[in-house]
Write a protein that holds these residues in place. Structure first.
Motif, PDB file in Angstrom:
ATOM      1  N   ASP A   3      -6.091  -1.145  -5.005  1.00  0.00           N
ATOM      2  CA  ASP A   3      -5.552  -1.699  -3.754  1.00  0.00           C
ATOM      3  C   ASP A   3      -6.453  -2.848  -3.311  1.00  0.00           C
ATOM      4  OD1 ASP A   3      -4.043  -2.155  -1.549  1.00  0.00           O
ATOM      5  OD2 ASP A   3      -4.375  -0.205  -0.605  1.00  0.00           O
ATOM      6  N   GLU A   4      -5.960  -4.055  -3.432  1.00  0.00           N
ATOM      7  CA  GLU A   4      -6.706  -5.254  -3.054  1.00  0.00           C
ATOM      8  C   GLU A   4      -8.151  -5.204  -3.552  1.00  0.00           C
ATOM      9  OE1 GLU A   4      -5.708  -6.962   0.493  1.00  0.00           O
ATOM     10  OE2 GLU A   4      -3.683  -6.148   0.426  1.00  0.00           O
ATOM     11  N   THR A  18       0.836  -1.204   0.000  1.00  0.00           N
ATOM     12  CA  THR A  18       0.000   0.000   0.000  1.00  0.00           C
ATOM     13  C   THR A  18       0.870   1.253   0.000  1.00  0.00           C
ATOM     14  OG1 THR A  18      -1.788  -1.157   1.108  1.00  0.00           O
ATOM     15  CG2 THR A  18      -1.807   1.225   1.258  1.00  0.00           C
ATOM     16  N   GLN A  34      -9.137   0.176  -1.368  1.00  0.00           N
ATOM     17  CA  GLN A  34      -9.417  -1.124  -0.749  1.00  0.00           C
ATOM     18  C   GLN A  34     -10.873  -1.224  -0.296  1.00  0.00           C
ATOM     19  OE1 GLN A  34      -6.286  -2.328   1.804  1.00  0.00           O
ATOM     20  NE2 GLN A  34      -7.256  -4.225   2.395  1.00  0.00           N
TER      21      GLN A  34
HETATM   22 MG   LIG Z   1      -2.296  -2.784   2.000  1.00  0.00          MG
END
Ligand SMILES: [Mg+2]
Ligand SMILES: Nc1ncnc2c1ncn2[C@@H]1O[C@H](COP(=O)(O)OP(=O)(O)OP(=O)(O)O)[C@@H](O)[C@H]1O
Lengths: 253, 220
Positions: A162-163, A41, A85
């Motif tokens: 992000d993810e 991240t 995320q």
């Molecule tokens: Mg992360």
């Protein structure tokens, strides 16, 4: 294409990134993988300009970010789409307003034109009939799709995720992954995806950067990841029994 | 921007009208009742009830104590709404899109709270109305005495003083809670803590500035 050279970033005296270099090509889904806490991240937020690295350069198609004026930096940011995320949808706005937000802020397009574009991208992510709903009224998978729609509404050159499939069931996760890859190829976007999900690696890993202890420990494609003898990779990927079996099967052909 | 400002006016000002009206009316009533109950000596003129109600409502109750109540109502709303945007990365999302998020979030609140003196004005009016009704219909005094008291020794500068501090408190109500929300770190639990801390700081600042402003404007 994004090129990073020798990126270093610390927090409170602790070095998180210790000199990472890599090239992320356009039209490919570039993955950053690594254990929780390995700095994925932090690297992504450095690309976004949310964190400023102490050392190293980041260049967007030849434009070195740290050398740019404030206006030029803003310009680059309008070329970036980001999928956070937790989706990060604005919870006081409807789906349609969320997706149209970047256009309302940065273009002088008429509301009819904006609405047309919003309808188009929402259809692109296979989401119809949710225009008037609030983010709290739709499921997690739908929220992700709205967030992707918002990230691409501006025709970005760069897309960061992000993810993207954390917290989703396996089916929906694969749908989201494939959506990201299709969009990347269709619009020749430079896409960088953070993940620790091996399914994503198998599904969309055109180019994989493996981070460990703040350094690049390995780099390659999803095909190569099965063949490599790199210890860190073997340890990371084959901590799961399932993938051990997949690897054995793969090596046997 | 216009839409954002309307929304803040709605959330902060319009939404507070009910509570302001309710509290002002009844507190005004109690202030005059208390004054009346303490006027046992028949040499003390009855107009004092109206006079005391006017002075306490206009000088302190409506501007200062209403602001403390609003630090709880508006302040915790502002801190928690901005704070939850922080923890769910909505503020990062704004920044990434190239929006100046601090400006985008705080500026409309400051503009909306330019209307705060209007809210306090309503509080003053209803506080005095409450006092009138409690006095006249509660049998503590008559209408003529009360209105006589309201008009007696009226110093227009007191109104200027009251609205000057109201304006300043309005700006504090817009900014202090915003900064606590904007610069918070952590998760949902910390949003709650940030709201509490912001309430404490907003009210302490209001009370201290009230002292200083009074010292500056009313003493010679
Ligand atoms: Mg992360
Ligand atoms: N803003 C920050 N301030 C201080 N330390 C930070 C900050 N952001 C990240 N770190 C630290 O940097 C390290 C790497 O964090 P990062 O969030 O990049 O991990 P990650 O690889 O994304 O992990 P995950 O898979 O769990 O998301 C962690 O030890 C974290 O504590």
């Amino acid at each position: 294409m994004i090129e990073i050279k020798n990126i270093e970033k610390s927090f409170g005296g602790v070095k998180i990134l210790k000199g990472v270099s890599c090239v992320f090509e356009a039209g490919k889904t570039n993955l950053i993988i690594g254990q929780s806490g390995s700095g994925k991240t932090v690297l992504l937020k450095s690309l976004l300009g949310i964190h400023t690295p102490e050392m190293g350069t980041i260049s967007f198609d030849g434009r070195i970010y740290s050398d740019l004026s404030a206006d030029e930096k803003r310009e680059i940011r309008t070329e970036i789409g980001m999928l956070f995320q937790g989706s990060a949808l604005f919870d006081s706005m409807t789906v349609s307003e969320n997706v149209g937000f970047p256009l309302r802020m940065f273009t002088n397009d008429s509301s009819a034109k904006i609405q047309k574009r919003v309808d188009f991208v929402l259809e692109r992510v296979n989401l119809v009939g949710a225009h008037k709903k609030l983010p709290s009224e739709i499921s997690g998978g739908m929220q992700k799709r709205v967030a992707i729609a918002r990230a691409i509404v501006n025709n970005p050159k760069y897309l960061f995720c992000d993810e993207p499939n954390s917290g989703l069931d396996p089916n929906t996760a694969i749908l989201i992954d494939n959506l990201i890859r299709e969009i990347t190829e269709e619009y020749n976007i430079t896409t960088v995806v953070n993940t620790h999900d091996m399914n994503s690696v198998m599904e969309i890993g055109d180019h994989i950067l493996f981070l460990k202890n703040g350094l690049k420990a390995w780099e390659g494609t999803k095909e190569e990841i099965f063949l490599t003898e790199n210890e860190a990779i073997v340890e990371f990927v084959y901590s799961s029994e399932l993938f051990k079996k997949v690897r054995e099967a793969y090596l046997k052909g | 921007m216009k839409g954002l400002i309307y929304k803040e006016v709605d959330d902060l000002i319009i939404d507070s009208l009910g509570i302001v009206a309710f509290i002002s009316f009844f507190v005004g009533g109690v202030v005059s009742m208390q004054t009346a109950l303490n006027l046992t000596n028949s040499f003390i003129p009855k107009y004092l009830i109206g006079y005391a109600t006017r002075q306490s409502v206009i000088l302190e109750f409506a501007p200062t104590f209403m602001s403390i109540i609003m630090a709880g109502k508006m302040g915790s709303f502002i801190t928690s709404s901005i704070g939850s945007m922080r923890v769910t990365e909505q503020i990062d999302a704004l920044e990434v899109m190239g929006v100046n998020s601090l400006n985008y979030l705080v500026f409309p609140k400051i503009i909306a709270l330019l209307l705060y003196p209007f809210l306090v004005g309503i509080g003053m009016f209803l506080g005095i109305t409450g006092g009138y009704i409690a006095t006249v219909y509660g049998g503590f005094g008559n209408s003529i005495d009360f209105i006589d008291g309201l008009q007696r020794d009226f110093i227009p500068f007191h109104v200027v003083y009251a609205f000057t501090k109201t304006f300043i408190f309005g700006m504090l109500l817009a900014t202090i809670p915003s900064f606590h929300g904007f610069y918070m770190k952590g998760g949902a639990l910390e949003v709650g803590k940030a709201s509490t801390v912001s309430f404490v700081w907003t009210s302490v600042t209001i009370i201290l500035l009230n002292y200083i402003i009074t010292q500056l404007l009313l003493t010679k």
